[in-house]
Design an enzyme around this catalytic site. Sequence first.
Site, mmCIF file in Angstrom:
data_model
loop_
_atom_site.group_PDB
_atom_site.id
_atom_site.type_symbol
_atom_site.label_atom_id
_atom_site.label_comp_id
_atom_site.label_asym_id
_atom_site.label_seq_id
_atom_site.Cartn_x
_atom_site.Cartn_y
_atom_site.Cartn_z
ATOM 1 N N GLY A 31 0.789 -1.223 0.000
ATOM 2 C CA GLY A 31 0.000 0.000 0.000
ATOM 3 C C GLY A 31 0.819 1.270 0.000
ATOM 4 O O GLY A 31 2.018 1.244 -0.289
ATOM 5 N N HIS A 37 3.991 1.415 -8.222
ATOM 6 C CA HIS A 37 2.964 0.378 -8.059
ATOM 7 C C HIS A 37 1.978 0.426 -9.235
ATOM 8 O O HIS A 37 1.594 -0.600 -9.777
ATOM 9 C CB HIS A 37 2.154 0.609 -6.772
ATOM 10 C CG HIS A 37 2.946 0.517 -5.506
ATOM 11 N ND1 HIS A 37 3.182 1.596 -4.699
ATOM 12 C CD2 HIS A 37 3.518 -0.546 -4.883
ATOM 13 C CE1 HIS A 37 3.872 1.223 -3.640
ATOM 14 N NE2 HIS A 37 4.101 -0.062 -3.720
ATOM 15 N N SER A 188 7.374 3.880 -1.179
ATOM 16 C CA SER A 188 6.437 4.353 -0.150
ATOM 17 C C SER A 188 7.215 5.024 0.976
ATOM 18 O O SER A 188 6.725 5.962 1.616
ATOM 19 C CB SER A 188 5.639 3.183 0.416
ATOM 20 O OG SER A 188 5.031 2.477 -0.630
HETATM 21 P P1 AMP Z 1 5.881 -2.587 -1.810
HETATM 22 O O1 AMP Z 1 4.537 -1.989 -1.623
HETATM 23 O O2 AMP Z 1 7.003 -1.661 -1.482
HETATM 24 O O3 AMP Z 1 6.016 -3.946 -1.201
HETATM 25 O O4 AMP Z 1 6.014 -2.824 -3.382
HETATM 26 C C1 AMP Z 1 5.088 -3.590 -4.085
HETATM 27 C C2 AMP Z 1 5.644 -3.879 -5.462
HETATM 28 O O5 AMP Z 1 5.872 -2.664 -6.155
HETATM 29 C C3 AMP Z 1 6.991 -4.613 -5.391
HETATM 30 O O6 AMP Z 1 7.031 -5.613 -6.379
HETATM 31 C C4 AMP Z 1 7.969 -3.510 -5.674
HETATM 32 O O7 AMP Z 1 9.173 -3.960 -6.251
HETATM 33 C C5 AMP Z 1 7.195 -2.651 -6.650
HETATM 34 N N1 AMP Z 1 7.742 -1.294 -6.672
HETATM 35 C C6 AMP Z 1 7.993 -0.501 -5.610
HETATM 36 N N2 AMP Z 1 8.559 0.652 -6.007
HETATM 37 C C7 AMP Z 1 8.653 0.596 -7.350
HETATM 38 C C8 AMP Z 1 9.159 1.477 -8.367
HETATM 39 N N3 AMP Z 1 9.675 2.659 -8.068
HETATM 40 N N4 AMP Z 1 9.099 1.077 -9.655
HETATM 41 C C9 AMP Z 1 8.587 -0.138 -9.985
HETATM 42 N N5 AMP Z 1 8.100 -1.015 -9.082
HETATM 43 C C10 AMP Z 1 8.135 -0.656 -7.784
#
Ligand code: AMP
Length: 282
Positions: A31, A37, A188
Amino acid sequence: MQLYTLKSQVEISINKTISLKKTIGLVPTMGSLHHGHLSLIKKAVNSCDLVWVSIFVNPTQFNNKQDLNNYPKNIKKDLEMISKISKNINVFNPKISEMYESKLKTEDFDFQNLDKELEGKYRNNHFKGVGTIVSKLFNLFKPTKAFFGEKDYQQTRIIDRLIKVKNFQTELVICPTIRGTNGLALSSRNNLLSLENKEKSAIIYKTLIYCKKNLPKSSFQKIYNNCKKEINSLNDFELEYLEIVDNETLKKVKKISANKPFRIFICVLVNGVRLIDNILVK
Ligand code: AMP
């Protein structure tokens, strides 16, 4: 957009989708969504019949209570952002008790030491927690494809291994890192930075570019020393690691060879906030 909070409701919906032979895309998130995302969700929408976004701050992947408590949350804004992409997306936002019984029990996996490198050295049991929650989500959603970001490249290697050891029939789709105008990878955790530190954090991606450019000409030790000095000279900034590793095994590369891709990984603590990034060198 439909919001689900219970596994039992999800199961009914998934069984229906499977009986209609439709493809299922899963985007697991914690989130506090940003354009990184959203790029994963858009890719899923473009290649699957039905997309599920999970929003769950998974307690077992946090080794640090303060980090868990501080993790930004904004479910209302998240749902607004998702519904702007397509009305045809389902969101799963369970309570902790829905994903874990009374104890926060984690599973053991043979990650072939991928979990011991880089983040694994600093975040005890982090990848065990990631493997446990992703395994639970894969069992629930039976996704045709699952979408993960290259920003967390070590995590994608772990998921690749998880799919093999658990024999999941899911295709792993790795999506490129989305960055702000100053090059800082969207995260995030960036919400926890002051405006000034957010600007200064541009140094993280700049360091990766500098390493990639200078590696052929200079020794890594020399490059490392320069980068460490520069980063640590900034108020609030501390370099946790800067490593060159094999693109597949994530083991430290001792000697760079022309025909084997490698990746440079960086982690910087900015006023205690953990920021990671990486770049591929082919
Ligand atoms: P998180 O909410 O941080 O667990 O991220 C969820 C998904 O979004 C994970 O697969 C992350 O690698 C991806 N993600 C987070 N930040 C980025 C970004 N800047 N660019 C691309 N994917 C991202």
